[in-house]
Design a protein around this motif. Structure first.
Motif, PDB file in Angstrom:
ATOM      1  N   MET A   1       0.825  -1.215   0.000  1.00 47.73           N
ATOM      2  CA  MET A   1       0.000   0.000   0.000  1.00 47.73           C
ATOM      3  C   MET A   1       0.855   1.260   0.000  1.00 47.73           C
ATOM      4  O   MET A   1       0.539   2.244  -0.681  1.00 47.73           O
ATOM      5  CB  MET A   1      -0.939   0.003   1.205  1.00 47.73           C
ATOM      6  CG  MET A   1      -2.087  -0.969   1.118  1.00 47.73           C
ATOM      7  SD  MET A   1      -3.290  -0.624   2.432  1.00 47.73           S
ATOM      8  CE  MET A   1      -4.286  -2.115   2.366  1.00 47.73           C
ATOM      9  N   ALA A   2       1.940   1.248   0.778  1.00 45.70           N
ATOM     10  CA  ALA A   2       2.806   2.427   0.836  1.00 45.70           C
ATOM     11  C   ALA A   2       3.504   2.663  -0.500  1.00 45.70           C
ATOM     12  O   ALA A   2       3.601   3.802  -0.974  1.00 45.70           O
ATOM     13  CB  ALA A   2       3.825   2.262   1.956  1.00 45.70           C
ATOM     14  N   LYS A   3       3.994   1.600  -1.122  1.00 51.67           N
ATOM     15  CA  LYS A   3       4.661   1.749  -2.415  1.00 51.67           C
ATOM     16  C   LYS A   3       3.690   2.224  -3.481  1.00 51.67           C
ATOM     17  O   LYS A   3       4.078   2.969  -4.396  1.00 51.67           O
ATOM     18  CB  LYS A   3       5.296   0.422  -2.841  1.00 51.67           C
ATOM     19  CG  LYS A   3       6.535   0.043  -2.077  1.00 51.67           C
ATOM     20  CD  LYS A   3       7.611   1.125  -2.147  1.00 51.67           C
ATOM     21  CE  LYS A   3       8.107   1.405  -3.557  1.00 51.67           C
ATOM     22  NZ  LYS A   3       9.145   2.466  -3.576  1.00 51.67           N
ATOM     23  N   ALA A   4       2.437   1.818  -3.374  1.00 51.07           N
ATOM     24  CA  ALA A   4       1.448   2.178  -4.387  1.00 51.07           C
ATOM     25  C   ALA A   4       1.208   3.684  -4.457  1.00 51.07           C
ATOM     26  O   ALA A   4       0.793   4.195  -5.507  1.00 51.07           O
ATOM     27  CB  ALA A   4       0.131   1.451  -4.127  1.00 51.07           C
ATOM     28  N   ILE A   5       1.447   4.406  -3.347  1.00 51.26           N
ATOM     29  CA  ILE A   5       1.256   5.868  -3.382  1.00 51.26           C
ATOM     30  C   ILE A   5       2.571   6.610  -3.574  1.00 51.26           C
ATOM     31  O   ILE A   5       2.596   7.849  -3.546  1.00 51.26           O
ATOM     32  CB  ILE A   5       0.537   6.378  -2.118  1.00 51.26           C
ATOM     33  CG1 ILE A   5       1.454   6.260  -0.886  1.00 51.26           C
ATOM     34  CG2 ILE A   5      -0.797   5.673  -1.901  1.00 51.26           C
ATOM     35  CD1 ILE A   5       1.011   7.121   0.276  1.00 51.26           C
ATOM     36  N   GLY A   6       3.670   5.869  -3.745  1.00 50.91           N
ATOM     37  CA  GLY A   6       4.937   6.528  -3.993  1.00 50.91           C
ATOM     38  C   GLY A   6       5.752   6.850  -2.761  1.00 50.91           C
ATOM     39  O   GLY A   6       6.600   7.744  -2.792  1.00 50.91           O
ATOM     40  N   ALA A   7       5.531   6.126  -1.659  1.00 49.15           N
ATOM     41  CA  ALA A   7       6.346   6.305  -0.457  1.00 49.15           C
ATOM     42  C   ALA A   7       7.614   5.461  -0.565  1.00 49.15           C
ATOM     43  O   ALA A   7       7.668   4.471  -1.296  1.00 49.15           O
ATOM     44  CB  ALA A   7       5.553   5.904   0.786  1.00 49.15           C
ATOM     45  N   THR A   8       8.643   5.859   0.172  1.00 46.19           N
ATOM     46  CA  THR A   8       9.853   5.050   0.316  1.00 46.19           C
ATOM     47  C   THR A   8       9.658   4.134   1.518  1.00 46.19           C
ATOM     48  O   THR A   8       9.273   4.597   2.592  1.00 46.19           O
ATOM     49  CB  THR A   8      11.087   5.944   0.532  1.00 46.19           C
ATOM     50  OG1 THR A   8      11.288   6.754  -0.634  1.00 46.19           O
ATOM     51  CG2 THR A   8      12.334   5.099   0.769  1.00 46.19           C
ATOM     52  N   VAL A   9       9.922   2.837   1.325  1.00 45.44           N
ATOM     53  CA  VAL A   9       9.642   1.853   2.365  1.00 45.44           C
ATOM     54  C   VAL A   9      10.928   1.219   2.875  1.00 45.44           C
ATOM     55  O   VAL A   9      11.718   0.667   2.097  1.00 45.44           O
ATOM     56  CB  VAL A   9       8.701   0.747   1.850  1.00 45.44           C
ATOM     57  CG1 VAL A   9       8.492  -0.324   2.927  1.00 45.44           C
ATOM     58  CG2 VAL A   9       7.360   1.336   1.432  1.00 45.44           C
TER      59      VAL A   9
END
Length: 340
Positions: free
Chosen positions: A185-193
């Motif tokens: 979910m985080a990667k889907a919005i363009g966050a760095t994980v």
């Protein structure tokens, strides 16, 4: 009908029981198709809360199925509809329920499979308001991850922590059911994980999901690695659900003004913390429990759009105990699903 019931500490039995009565006004009978396993099932299996519930008890807190019968006045669903079911029997009348915040219900009847009979049975009768329709391209096995795993992550990351594109998030236990969902979910919005895992194989799998950085917490102090990766600034958000073992390291991983959101305490329920650090660094800490019906619908929409759950194993109902033991040993990557 069949029901998988808990008779005592670690005593699970698949037994024949009477089916539920026909659905009354506003009620729906659902034929259960798939059950998702969670740590709350492990806690019940170990014997927690025995004083608060009556045994035997049908287990299973998260599930999806198909509508088999409807009662008078039901308009939300029809026979044959595929639905995910809310994991607690909320009242529907208090202010929180009227506002759609069932996870803050003031008169909750109990958590399914933990305080009251759960979903590991052929049929269950529920109020229609606690059912969410499943999109056509989402399977029962995937949908069975929505009411707790995906819904919890949706509520944590976006309702509470308000994660935004371009921010950096530390996801603990990236191989768990909610950890894998949080990474995707985080990667889907363009966050760095950045994520922590317990072994290198899980690390490889987490990278394959899209994690930008993986830390083996058994060989490295994760908070030190996080500070290096962020130029000593820290992350915007920590996705915490491990508990006492990681709590203070999680706080040290936050940037000034960062947000920590927590929904679990699998490593222990008590921790000490530096209050001066808390107010000087202006941390924001959010407790998050369960999710709302809206979060379940949002989760199912994300699944339909391609953000699907990671399934570690799909087992038959007779292997429910084996699934719990897999969770208990932490030898999983993703969700364990049981088919009925």
């Amino acid at each position: 009908m069949r029901a998988l019931q808990l008779f005592g500490d670690r005593d699970l039995r698949l037994v024949d029981v009477e089916p539920p009565p026909p659905p009354g006004p506003g009620e729906v009978r659902v034929r259960v198709q798939a059950v998702g396993l969670n740590h709350i099932d492990v806690w019940g299996f170990r014997g927690m809360a025995f004083a608060k519930r009556k045994l035997p008890l049908a287990v299973g807190a998260e599930a999806a199925g198909a509508v088999a019968a409807i009662g008078e006045g039901v308009t939300h669903v029809d026979i044959g509809d595929r639905v995910a079911m809310y994991g607690a029997l909320t009242c529907g009348h208090c202010k929180a329920c009227r506002e759609g915040r069932d996870n803050l219900c003031e008169s909750v009847g109990g958590i399914m499979g933990f305080h009251i009979d759960g979903f590991a049975r052929d049929f269950v009768t529920m109020p229609q308001r606690l059912l969410v329709k499943i999109p056509d391209n989402v399977s029962f096995e995937q949908a069975a991850c929505a009411p707790i795993a995906f819904g919890t992550v949706q509520h944590m990351l976006f309702d509470n922590a308000k994660l935004e594109p371009g921010e950096t998030v530390l996801v603990h236990a990236g191989g768990s059911g909610i950890g894998t969902a949080a990474i995707k979910m985080a990667k889907a919005i363009g966050a760095t994980v950045i994520t922590t895992v317990g072994d290198d194989l899980k690390g490889e799998k987490a990278k394959a999901l899209g994690a930008d950085h993986v830390i083996n917490y058994r060989t490295e102090r994760f908070e030190g690695v996080v500070r290096k990766l962020t130029g000593r600034k820290g992350v915007d958000v920590v996705f915490e659900h491990v508990g006492a073992e990681t709590w203070n390291g999680s706080l040290l991983s936050l940037k000034r003004g960062g947000r920590l959101v927590t929904c679990g305490s699998t490593s222990g329920v008590s921790a000490t913390m530096n209050l001066m650090q808390l107010f000087q660094q202006q941390y924001r800490i959010f407790g998050s429990f369960g999710c709302t019906l809206r979060n379940i619908a949002e989760s199912l929409d994300k699944m339909a759009a391609g953000i699907t759950p990671v399934l570690d194993a799909v087992l038959d109902v007779g292997d429910f105990r084996q699934g719990l033991e897999r969770l208990e040993s932490r030898q999983v990557f993703g969700k364990v699903i049981v088919r009925l």
